[in-house]
Design an enzyme around this catalytic site. Structure first.
Site, PDB file in Angstrom:
ATOM      1  N   ILE A   1       0.849  -1.190   0.000  1.00 25.63           N
ATOM      2  CA  ILE A   1       0.000   0.000   0.000  1.00 25.63           C
ATOM      3  C   ILE A   1       0.883   1.237   0.000  1.00 25.63           C
ATOM      4  O   ILE A   1       1.815   1.341   0.794  1.00 25.63           O
ATOM      5  CB  ILE A   1      -0.937   0.011   1.221  1.00 25.63           C
ATOM      6  CG1 ILE A   1      -1.973  -1.109   1.097  1.00 25.63           C
ATOM      7  CG2 ILE A   1      -1.638   1.373   1.362  1.00 25.63           C
ATOM      8  CD1 ILE A   1      -2.898  -1.238   2.298  1.00 25.63           C
TER       9      ILE A   1
ATOM     10  N   CYS B   1       9.825  -2.138  -0.693  1.00 27.11           N
ATOM     11  CA  CYS B   1       9.275  -1.171   0.260  1.00 27.11           C
ATOM     12  C   CYS B   1      10.289  -0.742   1.316  1.00 27.11           C
ATOM     13  O   CYS B   1       9.923  -0.198   2.357  1.00 27.11           O
ATOM     14  CB  CYS B   1       8.010  -1.725   0.932  1.00 27.11           C
ATOM     15  SG  CYS B   1       6.719  -2.198  -0.241  1.00 27.11           S
TER      16      CYS B   1
ATOM     17  N   GLY C   1      -2.611   3.772  -4.276  1.00 27.38           N
ATOM     18  CA  GLY C   1      -3.433   2.846  -3.511  1.00 27.38           C
ATOM     19  C   GLY C   1      -2.729   1.564  -3.170  1.00 27.38           C
ATOM     20  O   GLY C   1      -1.817   1.552  -2.342  1.00 27.38           O
TER      21      GLY C   1
END
Length: 233
Positions: free
Chosen positions: A156, A186, A168
């Protein structure tokens, strides 16, 4: 009281940049719907853009841009590189992944940004339960997304400007996970990446999850979805 309408744009398999362009048109429509020159017609101002990346691409948000050597190595593997206006570090998008870009008005919904991110997590958790994957879970920040153990199933990364959301989530359905081997996904050292297909032991295409995803979206964000095939509507 009727639930607010949210327009659904199903793009199918398109380049990541095309999904971004459609998203930006939806953001502009949502902002225009607030102002004195509101758009005419009955179409809702809120949208959710669904797509599957047609080709491999690495993207990053406000942090974690690759250096020149790392960027060259990623391009040499056949992937595009795109800077995105979202939170978060570098990640991968590609075939077999569901991208969902909700364009929602958080001010109208009286929804804080953190609660909105939690809503995205809740929606994917509902989807997982519908598919029989009850062990999926959300973790406290900074471990946003949906996880199976120490492996991320859904990433996300959102942007919010003037209370209108963009970007999103990216849900790995049947994604080739080896693309993640060339980055620290990430920015989280020591964490893995997984997919619905890997966890369920069978091929789960993006098309298989669209309807349960949209059912979960309606429940979590208390809305009625309206299909729209033309992003120019």
């Amino acid at each position: 009281m009727s639930r607010p309408a949210v327009r659904v744009l199903r793009l199918g398999a398109v380049p990541y940049a095309e999904a971004l362009r459609v998203q930006e048109r939806c953001v502009a429509a949502a902002r225009a719907a607030r102002g004195p020159a509101a758009l005419p017609g009955p179409l809702p101002a809120e949208s959710v853009v669904l797509s599957e990346p047609a080709r491999p691409v690495y993207t990053w948000g406000l942090r974690g841009a690759p250096g020149a050597a790392a960027a060259a190595a990623l391009r040499a593997r056949g992937a595009a590189l795109v800077a995105a206006r979202r939170g978060g570090h570098i990640t991968f998008h590609g075939p077999g992944q569901l991208l969902a870009f909700p364009v929602l008005d958080l001010r109208r919904r009286r929804l804080p940004l953190r609660a909105y991110v939690a809503g995205l997590e809740a929606l994917v958790l509902r989807l997982c339960r519908r598919l029989g994957l009850g062990a999926a879970r959300a973790l406290p920040p900074p471990f946003t997304g949906v996880w199976m153990g120490d492996s991320k199933l859904c990433a996300i990364g959102v942007h919010c400007g003037n209370y209108i959301t963009s970007h999103g989530l990216a849900l790995n359905c049947c994604t080739d996970l080896t693309w993640f081997d060339h980055i620290v996904p990430c920015g989280l050292e020591g964490k893995g990446v997984t997919s619905l297909s890997h966890e369920l032991g069978q091929h789960i295409a993006v098309s298989h999850v669209l309807e349960p995803f949209l059912d979960s979206f309606q429940e979590v964000f208390d809305c009625t979805l309206v299909s729209s095939e033309d992003p120019e509507d």
